[in-house]
Write a protein that holds these residues in place. Sequence first.
Motif, PDB file in Angstrom:
ATOM      1  N   TYR A 157       9.901   6.610   6.603  1.00  0.00           N
ATOM      2  CA  TYR A 157       9.474   6.134   5.294  1.00  0.00           C
ATOM      3  C   TYR A 157       9.910   4.694   5.036  1.00  0.00           C
ATOM      4  O   TYR A 157      10.987   4.267   5.443  1.00  0.00           O
ATOM      5  N   GLY A 158       9.049   3.963   4.334  1.00  0.00           N
ATOM      6  CA  GLY A 158       9.362   2.630   3.828  1.00  0.00           C
ATOM      7  C   GLY A 158       8.565   2.368   2.573  1.00  0.00           C
ATOM      8  O   GLY A 158       7.732   3.191   2.157  1.00  0.00           O
ATOM      9  N   ALA A 159       8.792   1.216   1.951  1.00  0.00           N
ATOM     10  CA  ALA A 159       8.156   0.902   0.668  1.00  0.00           C
ATOM     11  C   ALA A 159       6.639   0.880   0.758  1.00  0.00           C
ATOM     12  O   ALA A 159       5.947   1.054  -0.254  1.00  0.00           O
ATOM     13  N   GLN A 160       6.097   0.665   1.973  1.00  0.00           N
ATOM     14  CA  GLN A 160       4.640   0.652   2.128  1.00  0.00           C
ATOM     15  C   GLN A 160       4.018   2.016   1.825  1.00  0.00           C
ATOM     16  O   GLN A 160       2.818   2.122   1.594  1.00  0.00           O
ATOM     17  N   LEU A 161       4.857   3.066   1.802  1.00  0.00           N
ATOM     18  CA  LEU A 161       4.375   4.421   1.545  1.00  0.00           C
ATOM     19  C   LEU A 161       4.837   4.942   0.186  1.00  0.00           C
ATOM     20  O   LEU A 161       4.773   6.141  -0.078  1.00  0.00           O
TER      21      LEU A 161
END
Length: 335
Positions: free
Chosen positions: A279-283
């Motif tokens: 997970y990262g901020a793009q998701l």
Amino acid sequence: MTDLSAPPSPAPPATTRAPRLPAASALAPLGHAAPADDPADTSPYAFPDGGTWRTEIPSVEGPEALATVFKEAGRLDVPIHRISQGSGIWMLTDTEITEMVECCAAQDTELCLFTGPRGTWDIGGATRSDSGGAGLRARGQEAVAGCVEDALRATALGVRCLLVADEGVLWLLHRLRMNGTLPADTTFKVSALIGPVNPATYELYERIGADSLNIPSDLTLAHLTQIRRVSRAPMDFYVEAPDDLGGYVRMYDAAQLIRRGAPLYLKFGLSRSPGLYPYGAQLRDTALSTARERVRRGRLVLDLLARLGADGRMSPPGARLPGELRRFPVPERSN
């Protein structure tokens, strides 16, 4: 070490009404009555608190998603015993882990974080072949050391439940728990992606340190009964499985899963949704919307259990320990 011949965990309190089978009163007059439950298929085991089932919301990837889960759980009145994360401890900062620990403590909910690295993300090409190679297992000493480093870091920050996807890592972490390097009340949860599919493997995981085991959601009810003949270690079961685990939706099996598999965690996963790991901020938008929907799926399962009269015997809020389990002897030192 406990023998299975010893008395099981305390029997849960009796409910005021016997659970019913779906549509039983409508189908019986038509000659389509379901066979009565065989008492021999009912698990004799329970959690130490007397409950037979608990709840888990998986794939909660960070503090913001965690806050979203608790907000939705409050709105829909969904009790949560455990929150689990899938991207891994190494994908979180110390500040994020601490915030999640404190948030879960305030809600009297267990937090479970995944140890990494794992084979599906490293440079090994076999995991991308048709066979899938060794899957999530830790490849090489470096990956094993990374998993142990994750465990040391997370427990130092207050995490007391770790998700594990490698048998060797599990055995090492159990040994570290036994020698005091990890806190004695740390629990280890086996990942669904290496989950056991037969009683012999299930018993082996218990022996090497597992405190709960995620079994694949395509196991039959009879398979659960077979496992319970050899082990009392808690099961984790996706009532709805993510697509990469089959996408099965088994809500109408929930009551029978509890009856045959107790002690058992009902996991409220989500099919037909994009993967989140790592997970990262793009998701972010996906992580928050799926977090809310997982809680809603939990409410659907709880409502179904209530309609069938099978919603009793849930562990009290805050319950987390599995009870006494059987282990292999731990060597005092390596050769």
